[in-house]
Design a protein around this motif. Structure first.
Motif, short mmCIF file in Angstrom:
data_model
loop_
_atom_site.label_atom_id
_atom_site.label_comp_id
_atom_site.label_asym_id
_atom_site.label_seq_id
_atom_site.Cartn_x
_atom_site.Cartn_y
_atom_site.Cartn_z
N MET A 328 0.82 -1.21 0.00
CA MET A 328 0.00 0.00 0.00
C MET A 328 0.86 1.26 0.00
O MET A 328 0.49 2.27 -0.62
CB MET A 328 -0.93 -0.01 1.22
N SER A 329 2.00 1.21 0.66
CA SER A 329 2.90 2.37 0.66
C SER A 329 3.44 2.62 -0.75
O SER A 329 3.53 3.77 -1.20
CB SER A 329 4.06 2.16 1.63
N ARG A 330 3.80 1.55 -1.46
CA ARG A 330 4.30 1.72 -2.83
C ARG A 330 3.20 2.24 -3.75
O ARG A 330 3.44 3.12 -4.59
CB ARG A 330 4.86 0.39 -3.35
N ILE A 331 1.99 1.70 -3.60
CA ILE A 331 0.87 2.19 -4.41
C ILE A 331 0.66 3.68 -4.17
O ILE A 331 0.47 4.47 -5.11
CB ILE A 331 -0.41 1.40 -4.06
N HIS A 332 0.70 4.06 -2.91
CA HIS A 332 0.49 5.47 -2.55
C HIS A 332 1.57 6.37 -3.15
O HIS A 332 1.26 7.43 -3.71
CB HIS A 332 0.48 5.60 -1.02
N LEU A 333 2.82 5.96 -3.03
CA LEU A 333 3.91 6.80 -3.51
C LEU A 333 3.90 6.92 -5.03
O LEU A 333 4.17 8.00 -5.58
CB LEU A 333 5.25 6.25 -3.02
N LYS A 334 3.59 5.83 -5.72
CA LYS A 334 3.49 5.91 -7.18
C LYS A 334 2.33 6.81 -7.60
O LYS A 334 2.44 7.57 -8.57
CB LYS A 334 3.32 4.50 -7.76
N ASP A 335 1.24 6.73 -6.86
CA ASP A 335 0.11 7.62 -7.13
C ASP A 335 0.49 9.08 -6.89
O ASP A 335 0.09 9.97 -7.65
CB ASP A 335 -1.07 7.23 -6.24
N ALA A 336 1.28 9.31 -5.84
CA ALA A 336 1.72 10.68 -5.54
C ALA A 336 2.54 11.25 -6.69
O ALA A 336 2.37 12.43 -7.07
CB ALA A 336 2.54 10.69 -4.25
N VAL A 337 3.40 10.43 -7.27
CA VAL A 337 4.20 10.88 -8.41
C VAL A 337 3.30 11.23 -9.60
O VAL A 337 3.50 12.25 -10.27
CB VAL A 337 5.24 9.81 -8.81
N GLU A 338 2.30 10.39 -9.85
CA GLU A 338 1.37 10.67 -10.95
C GLU A 338 0.61 11.96 -10.71
O GLU A 338 0.38 12.75 -11.64
CB GLU A 338 0.40 9.50 -11.13
N ARG A 339 0.19 12.19 -9.48
CA ARG A 339 -0.51 13.43 -9.16
C ARG A 339 0.39 14.65 -9.41
O ARG A 339 -0.06 15.67 -9.94
CB ARG A 339 -0.96 13.42 -7.69
N ILE A 340 1.64 14.53 -9.00
CA ILE A 340 2.58 15.64 -9.21
C ILE A 340 2.81 15.88 -10.70
O ILE A 340 2.85 17.03 -11.16
CB ILE A 340 3.91 15.34 -8.48
N ASN A 341 2.93 14.80 -11.47
CA ASN A 341 3.12 14.94 -12.92
C ASN A 341 1.97 15.72 -13.55
O ASN A 341 2.18 16.58 -14.42
CB ASN A 341 3.25 13.57 -13.58
N ILE A 342 0.76 15.41 -13.12
CA ILE A 342 -0.42 16.09 -13.68
C ILE A 342 -0.41 17.57 -13.32
O ILE A 342 -0.78 18.43 -14.13
CB ILE A 342 -1.71 15.41 -13.17
N ILE A 343 0.03 17.89 -12.09
CA ILE A 343 0.08 19.29 -11.67
C ILE A 343 1.13 20.06 -12.47
O ILE A 343 0.89 21.18 -12.94
CB ILE A 343 0.39 19.39 -10.17
N LEU A 344 2.30 19.44 -12.64
CA LEU A 344 3.40 20.12 -13.32
C LEU A 344 3.20 20.18 -14.83
O LEU A 344 3.69 21.10 -15.49
CB LEU A 344 4.72 19.40 -13.00
N ASP A 345 2.49 19.20 -15.36
CA ASP A 345 2.29 19.16 -16.82
C ASP A 345 0.84 18.83 -17.13
O ASP A 345 0.52 17.74 -17.62
CB ASP A 345 3.22 18.12 -17.44
N PRO A 346 -0.08 19.75 -16.84
CA PRO A 346 -1.50 19.47 -17.10
C PRO A 346 -1.75 19.36 -18.60
O PRO A 346 -1.24 20.14 -19.39
CB PRO A 346 -2.21 20.69 -16.50
N GLN A 347 -2.54 18.39 -18.97
CA GLN A 347 -2.83 18.16 -20.39
C GLN A 347 -4.12 18.88 -20.79
O GLN A 347 -5.04 18.98 -20.02
CB GLN A 347 -2.96 16.66 -20.64
#
Length: 347
Positions: A328-347
């Protein structure tokens, strides 16, 4: 002068302390100033006498009056429902008392033949009081003292809160709130008052204070403090680093991230997302001195640049420290990276 409904800092070993407000020094002073007769004097002479009464107690906090503040709390020394001149110390005493109360709530609020309505109500008051303490402390971050003076008095009217004190306030918040307050998580209470809500309650408390710290007004005042006072200021970048180290401490320790902390970390990312898109706030329509407002142009200030840098730093840290954790910690951290990617590079 302090205003609070009860003496929440009093400890069981204290003797001879008042538990509820009484008529105090300031009350008597205000009554005397407002109603004491000044006979056989002209209007100008009367005003000079009234001013002299004020100057007699200049600099004495017992005779100080501060405005109630609506909206953004700028001056942390003039807050409602607080006591003393050190929010950290006062709140620490208050939390000690709350920790004494919670284990006794069932005993104190229930009796045969009645339901748990009072238990639910009083547990809610414990949460509310704890939230007040977090507000009292967090409002020191980016705070500016306001000490009213007339032109014949020396010293500044506005002074930024000391750097060390601001830093200590954030450390207190990290320890008391962002580190999950497990003493508030009492399953013996929850199984009598609700079928769900305990996880959401903690998330809401933490997000509330987090959003207060990362408010546009506080961040703008920190930027201005640095521009005026240089190394003597608690800078926005230093505060953001301290906040990240507290909320994302598992990245340094390598331990698994539990439900409460995962929620807090998502709230952190959500708040940074808000700051990346927040519009310039409008000044309040009311001209009341109670309304505190710090003007800032969000797109042209340093706020978005600092937030963007924090998102990139956090992304690098997460990507470099994904291993050695539960699923669950790995799932959470990978999700956090995806969230950050969307913020930094919104499509």
């Amino acid at each position: 002068m302090d205003y609070a409904r009860f003496n929440y800092i009093a400890q069981p070993e204290d003797k001879g302390v008042a538990l509820f407000p009484n008529i105090g020094i300031y009350d008597k002073y205000a009554i005397s100033w407002g109603y004491r007769p000044i006979l056989d004097k002209s209007a100008k002479a009367e005003k000079d006498i009234l001013n002299s009464w004020i100057l007699e107690h200049a600099g004495d906090p017992m005779y100080r009056f501060g405005h109630q503040q609506v909206g953004d709390v700028v001056d942390p020394s003039s807050q409602t429902e607080d006591l003393g001149d050190d929010a950290i110390l006062a709140s620490a005493y208050g939390i000690k008392n709350l920790k004494r109360i919670v284990p006794k709530l069932i005993e104190w609020t229930t009796k045969d033949g009645y339901d748990y309505k009072d238990l639910k109500n009083m547990y809610g008051h414990v949460i509310s009081q704890f939230n007040r303490y977090m507000g009292h402390v967090s409002n020191n971050i980016g705070g500016v003292y306001e000490d009213y003076k007339t032109a014949d008095q020396e010293g500044a009217v506005y002074t930024h809160v000391d750097k060390a004190h601001q830093k200590n306030c954030l450390s207190f918040i990290n320890k008391q709130l962002f580190n999950t307050p497990e003493w508030l998580i009492d399953t013996n209470i929850f199984n009598k008052i609700e079928y769900s809500g305990s996880v959401e309650r903690v998330r809401s408390m933490q997000a509330r204070t987090l959003n207060n710290i990362l408010s546009l007004g506080k961040m703008a005042r920190m930027i201005e403090n640095e521009s005026l006072n240089g190394n003597n200021a608690y800078t926005l970048t230093e505060m953001m680093r301290d906040l990240r180290n507290g909320i994302w401490s598992e990245l340094n320790t390598g331990i698994n991230i539990d439900t409460y902390r995962r929620n807090l970390q998502r709230a952190y990312i959500d708040r940074l997302e808000y700051l990346m898109t927040a519009e310039t706030p409008k000044s309040p329509s009311s001209n009341s001195s109670y309304n505190k407002f710090t003007p800032v142009n969000t797109s042209q200030s340093d706020i978005r640049a600092v937030v963007r840098a924090e998102l990139n730093t956090l992304k690098r840290l997460i990507n470099s420290r994904l291993g050695g954790r539960d699923s669950m910690s790995r799932i959470h951290l990978k999700d956090a990276v995806e969230r950050i990617n969307i913020i930094l590079d919104p499509q």
